[in-house]
Design a protein around this motif. Structure first.
Motif, PDB file in Angstrom:
ATOM      1  N   PRO A  24       0.836  -1.214   0.000  1.00 35.78           N
ATOM      2  CA  PRO A  24       0.000   0.000   0.000  1.00 35.78           C
ATOM      3  C   PRO A  24       0.872   1.267   0.000  1.00 35.78           C
ATOM      4  O   PRO A  24       1.939   1.313   0.595  1.00 35.78           O
ATOM      5  N   GLY A  25       0.437   2.254  -0.734  1.00 35.77           N
ATOM      6  CA  GLY A  25       1.174   3.503  -0.805  1.00 35.77           C
ATOM      7  C   GLY A  25       2.159   3.563  -1.954  1.00 35.77           C
ATOM      8  O   GLY A  25       2.668   4.647  -2.281  1.00 35.77           O
ATOM      9  N   ARG A  26       2.441   2.420  -2.614  1.00 35.95           N
ATOM     10  CA  ARG A  26       3.365   2.441  -3.756  1.00 35.95           C
ATOM     11  C   ARG A  26       2.591   2.658  -5.053  1.00 35.95           C
ATOM     12  O   ARG A  26       1.464   2.195  -5.228  1.00 35.95           O
ATOM     13  N   GLU A  27       3.203   3.382  -5.965  1.00 35.48           N
ATOM     14  CA  GLU A  27       2.567   3.674  -7.254  1.00 35.48           C
ATOM     15  C   GLU A  27       3.062   2.671  -8.300  1.00 35.48           C
ATOM     16  O   GLU A  27       4.250   2.575  -8.575  1.00 35.48           O
ATOM     17  N   ASP A  72      10.979  -3.885  -4.092  1.00 37.70           N
ATOM     18  CA  ASP A  72      11.886  -4.056  -2.963  1.00 37.70           C
ATOM     19  C   ASP A  72      13.170  -3.248  -3.129  1.00 37.70           C
ATOM     20  O   ASP A  72      13.775  -2.828  -2.128  1.00 37.70           O
ATOM     21  N   TYR A  73      13.612  -3.023  -4.383  1.00 37.45           N
ATOM     22  CA  TYR A  73      14.904  -2.390  -4.607  1.00 37.45           C
ATOM     23  C   TYR A  73      14.784  -1.002  -5.229  1.00 37.45           C
ATOM     24  O   TYR A  73      15.643  -0.575  -5.986  1.00 37.45           O
ATOM     25  N   SER A  74      13.702  -0.294  -4.868  1.00 38.58           N
ATOM     26  CA  SER A  74      13.544   1.086  -5.333  1.00 38.58           C
ATOM     27  C   SER A  74      12.974   1.925  -4.194  1.00 38.58           C
ATOM     28  O   SER A  74      12.289   1.399  -3.303  1.00 38.58           O
ATOM     29  N   PRO A  75      13.229   3.234  -4.167  1.00 37.56           N
ATOM     30  CA  PRO A  75      12.695   4.101  -3.105  1.00 37.56           C
ATOM     31  C   PRO A  75      11.171   4.065  -3.065  1.00 37.56           C
ATOM     32  O   PRO A  75      10.501   3.913  -4.099  1.00 37.56           O
ATOM     33  N   SER A  76      10.600   4.202  -1.898  1.00 38.97           N
ATOM     34  CA  SER A  76       9.148   4.088  -1.716  1.00 38.97           C
ATOM     35  C   SER A  76       8.379   5.210  -2.405  1.00 38.97           C
ATOM     36  O   SER A  76       7.185   5.065  -2.662  1.00 38.97           O
ATOM     37  N   ASP A  77       9.041   6.351  -2.708  1.00 34.99           N
ATOM     38  CA  ASP A  77       8.335   7.462  -3.341  1.00 34.99           C
ATOM     39  C   ASP A  77       8.510   7.475  -4.863  1.00 34.99           C
ATOM     40  O   ASP A  77       8.202   8.472  -5.514  1.00 34.99           O
ATOM     41  N   THR A  78       9.006   6.378  -5.415  1.00 34.08           N
ATOM     42  CA  THR A  78       9.180   6.304  -6.876  1.00 34.08           C
ATOM     43  C   THR A  78       8.237   5.248  -7.445  1.00 34.08           C
ATOM     44  O   THR A  78       7.896   4.268  -6.768  1.00 34.08           O
ATOM     45  N   PRO A  79       7.768   5.437  -8.694  1.00 25.20           N
ATOM     46  CA  PRO A  79       6.829   4.477  -9.283  1.00 25.20           C
ATOM     47  C   PRO A  79       7.562   3.264  -9.855  1.00 25.20           C
ATOM     48  O   PRO A  79       8.759   3.278 -10.087  1.00 25.20           O
ATOM     49  N   VAL A  80       6.802   2.199 -10.107  1.00 22.66           N
ATOM     50  CA  VAL A  80       7.253   1.016 -10.847  1.00 22.66           C
ATOM     51  C   VAL A  80       6.368   0.893 -12.078  1.00 22.66           C
ATOM     52  O   VAL A  80       5.137   0.896 -11.963  1.00 22.66           O
ATOM     53  N   ASP A  81       6.977   0.810 -13.266  1.00 23.97           N
ATOM     54  CA  ASP A  81       6.232   0.824 -14.526  1.00 23.97           C
ATOM     55  C   ASP A  81       6.261  -0.547 -15.195  1.00 23.97           C
ATOM     56  O   ASP A  81       7.322  -1.157 -15.355  1.00 23.97           O
ATOM     57  N   PHE A  82       5.056  -1.009 -15.593  1.00 26.16           N
ATOM     58  CA  PHE A  82       4.900  -2.194 -16.440  1.00 26.16           C
ATOM     59  C   PHE A  82       4.529  -1.703 -17.835  1.00 26.16           C
ATOM     60  O   PHE A  82       3.495  -1.044 -17.999  1.00 26.16           O
ATOM     61  N   THR A  83       5.345  -2.043 -18.844  1.00 28.38           N
ATOM     62  CA  THR A  83       5.083  -1.598 -20.219  1.00 28.38           C
ATOM     63  C   THR A  83       5.025  -2.811 -21.136  1.00 28.38           C
ATOM     64  O   THR A  83       5.970  -3.595 -21.206  1.00 28.38           O
ATOM     65  N   LEU A  84       3.876  -2.964 -21.831  1.00 25.32           N
ATOM     66  CA  LEU A  84       3.691  -4.065 -22.769  1.00 25.32           C
ATOM     67  C   LEU A  84       3.786  -3.532 -24.190  1.00 25.32           C
ATOM     68  O   LEU A  84       3.218  -2.466 -24.499  1.00 25.32           O
ATOM     69  N   GLN A  85       4.472  -4.274 -25.070  1.00 26.30           N
ATOM     70  CA  GLN A  85       4.622  -3.863 -26.470  1.00 26.30           C
ATOM     71  C   GLN A  85       4.285  -5.037 -27.379  1.00 26.30           C
ATOM     72  O   GLN A  85       4.774  -6.148 -27.189  1.00 26.30           O
TER      73      GLN A  85
END
Length: 697
Positions: A549-552, A583-596
């Motif tokens: 919760p709280g992660r983008e 787990d290996y990124s700052p809590s205030d940064t997003p994680v992006d899933f990109t499908l092509q």
């Protein structure tokens, strides 16, 4: 035939000299027909046969006319040149004299017919002409015979010296300087002789006498320079001023001020062997006799060079064969495998100690005997294979059989035999060879591996069933306690800890099972079925949002993402990559899933803005039991199998996974998947794709 009329209507005879000129063509045709009946002249071409005859007839006519006009005309050197040419063509002295006799007969016969038809009025004049003609012819024959004899004697002496120089010499580099020295000493005007031998399209200098400045081993291409032109045209060539002629490339010839230069190709059976040339600083051209002598010596030298090269080749082949035989003897004697050579009658020619011991007979008891004589009980099993090799000329490999060797009759051994034809240089099958290997230990290892595989399967069954069942009971009981009212708060905290630890154990057991299948079991099993990758990614993102919760988390997809994959396994793969990114990124940064959508393949990129992966870890990041460095603030729980399982699932689908990580761009994992997993069947079904390089047991 030309006839000259007189005022009274009578035909006056033509003088013999005029007659020869006016009937030259007919006379030469008569002579050629007569000469062609002789065996020695049948092989000569028309131009080579006639050579100097037209010029000789003209000069004879001029000399005969002096019986009317006076004066002193001579034949000059025409008979001598003709004699030298015939010597070069291989004629002997009698054959040269016969040519002149036939020419004399043709002329006198034709002229006699002319006199008879014309009714000679002055027999004295005609007889005077004939006398003059015969004297001239005698001079021609005498000059030809004399020059032929001198040239022949000189040539024979030179050829004897060349043969003597080559006697007992098998080394080409030792023989060639001796040969050239003989050539140099035989001709007075010659002061340098050089020999170049052909190496494919290159002429390389192998020996030189009289040119101290010449560089040993110098070379030029066929067609280049004087020697190259001789080689390309395959005919003798002469220049009058080698020091200034642009065709001559040799610095040594130019520096010495060489004038006459005469080159001859070395030919053997129509093949160019090399080029030889002689030079002179005093003469602008060589005499015909000198050139003939040089050609004769070069011809003899060519044969000797070929003979020397063949001897050297045979010596090298013999030495190589002796080395090979020694090696074969060493191998046959010392090889742990059984080795044997048999002739076309299946008699032993060679056998090593290992095979002889297995047969229970010494080596000497095999040699010269047939297989049936040495091994009467085993021969019927092997002889048909050997005879098939002899008949077809094809090897027979991988023939397995089991029997007890003579030295261990109580122990059954396993063997494999390879049988092959033994051929002569012309391809004929001379016999058959056999290599027999004792594979008893390999068979025992295979049995042990089968036992190991069976144990592994049992172990996997124990882990998947016997351990998971108690864990499931623990988790069910713990969850039931959490729903029970009246439990003290301190007890509730302990029960939650039991549930968390149990779920962690379930995940670890799952990872261990996947690792075992991927590394030892032939690959992670997959069950391909129609699926939508966009929906799978959305489901993974939603689950990660609940657990973090709280992660983008952001999902971007453009195109069509239908295919055939194992949904559960791809969900596991995407979940591992997504959890790893969180787990290996700052809590205030997003994680992006990109499908092509890439046509036959689809691509998934999972990106985070965390610090770059250390280079020391990046190269082996997909290897098992690899985790981030502890103490850097990131979670390190687990076995370090997550990314290994990710790669194994990708491979099982026929895809790939890669990673790039930099300070500026962050970290991106890229998954490439074909539209249909390997082995997908439209009607559905279960498929296990083996991991590349994994042993199939």
């Amino acid at each position: 035939m030309i006839k000259h009329g007189t005022p009274g209507g009578e035909q006056a005879p033509v003088h013999l000299g005029v007659f020869i000129r006016e009937n030259r063509v007919q006379l030469l045709e008569d002579w050629e027909r007569a000469v062609r009946r002789q065996p020695y002249a049948r092989e000569l071409s028309h131009p080579r046969l006639l050579d100097h005859l037209p010029d000789l007839l003209e000069r004879i006519a001029a000399v005969v006319e002096t019986s009317h006009s006076g004066g002193a005309r001579t034949l000059e050197d025409v008979p001598e040149v003709h004699a030298l040419e015939r010597l070069d063509s291989g004629f002997d002295l009698d054959e040269v004299a016969e040519e002149y006799a036939l020419l004399r007969t043709c002329i006198l016969q034709r002229y006699g017919e002319h006199l008879e038809v014309s009714g000679a009025t002055s027999l004295a004049v005609a007889m005077g002409e004939v006398v003059r003609f015969n004297r001239t012819f005698d001079e021609a024959v005498g000059a030809a015979v004399s020059r032929y004899a001198r040239a022949r004697e000189r040539t024979l002496v030179a050829l004897d010296r060349i043969s003597e120089a080559a006697l007992g010499t098998e080394d080409l580099d030792t023989f060639l300087p001796k040969l050239l020295r003989v050539m140099l000493e035989t001709t007075e005007a010659v002061d340098s002789v050089t020999l170049l031998l052909r190496e494919e399209d290159t002429l390389r200098e192998r020996a030189s006498v009289g040119l101290e400045e010449a560089g040993s081993g110098s070379h030029l291409k066929v067609g280049e320079g004087f020697s190259g032109k001789v080689a390309a045209e395959r005919r003798p060539l002469e220049v009058r001023s080698a020091a200034t002629d642009p065709l001559v490339r040799s610095p040594a010839l130019r520096a010495r001020g060489t004038r006459a230069l005469y080159g001859v190709p070395l030919l053997h059976g129509g093949e160019l062997i090399g080029v030889a040339h002689m030079g002179s600083r005093t003469a602008f051209e060589f005499s015909n006799e000198d050139k003939l002598l040089f050609r004769a010596m070069v011809s003899r030298a060519t044969g000797l060079i070929i003979q020397t090269q063949l001897a050297a080749g045979e010596r090298a082949a013999r030495e190589e064969a002796e080395r090979a035989l020694a090696l074969v003897n060493a191998l046959v004697g010392a090889a742990p495998a059984g080795l044997a050579l048999l002739d076309d009658g299946l008699r032993y020619v060679r056998i090593n100690e290992a095979l002889a011991a297995a047969n229970g007979q010494p080596v000497e008891a095999h040699l010269g005997k047939t297989m049936a004589e040495v091994l009467p009980d085993r021969a019927p099993l092997v002889e048909p294979l050997f005879r098939r090799v002899l008949e077809t000329g094809e090897a027979s490999r991988g023939n397995e059989f089991s029997l007890a060797p003579a030295h261990e009759p109580e122990v059954l051994h396993h063997w494999v035999g390879d049988y092959f034809p033994v051929r002569a240089r012309d391809g004929r099958v001379l016999g058959v060879g056999g290599v027999i290997m004792d594979i008893t230990e390999r068979k025992q290892q295979e049995a042990r591996l089968r036992q190991t595989a069976e144990f592994r399967e049992r172990f996997l069954g124990v882990v998947s069933h016997d351990l998971r069942n108690p864990l499931n009971a623990i988790l069910l009981s713990a969850n039931a306690l959490l729903r029970t009212e009246g439990i003290p708060a301190s007890h509730t905290k302990m029960v939650r800890r039991i549930v968390t630890s149990g779920e962690r154990m379930v995940r670890m057991i799952g990872e261990l099972l996947d690792f075992t299948r991927g590394r030892l079991g032939g690959g992670i099993p997959i069950h391909p079925q129609p699926a939508n990758l966009r929906h799978l990614c959305r489901h993974v993102v939603e689950e990660l949002e609940i657990s973090h919760p709280g992660r983008e988390l952001r999902l971007k997809a453009d195109g069509h993402f239908l295919g055939a994959w194992d949904p559960d396994r791809l969900t596991q793969l995407l979940g591992n990559l997504g959890k790893n990114a969180l787990d290996y990124s700052p809590s205030d940064t997003p994680v992006d899933f990109t499908l092509q959508d890439e046509g036959d393949t689809v691509c998934v990129e999972i990106h985070n803005e965390g610090p770059p992966i250390p280079c020391a870890l990046l190269a082996g990041i997909f290897e098992p039991f690899r985790r981030a460095v502890e103490g850097d603030g990131h979670p390190t729980s687990g076995l370090g199998l997550g990314l290994y399982i990710v790669e194994q699932i990708a491979r099982a689908h026929g895809g790939t996974v890669a990673v790039r990580s930099t300070e500026e761009e962050g970290t991106t994992f890229t998954l490439q998947l074909p539209r249909h997993a390997r082995g997908f069947v439209e009607a559905g079904g279960s498929h296990a794709a083996p991991a590349p390089g994994a042993p199939l047991l």
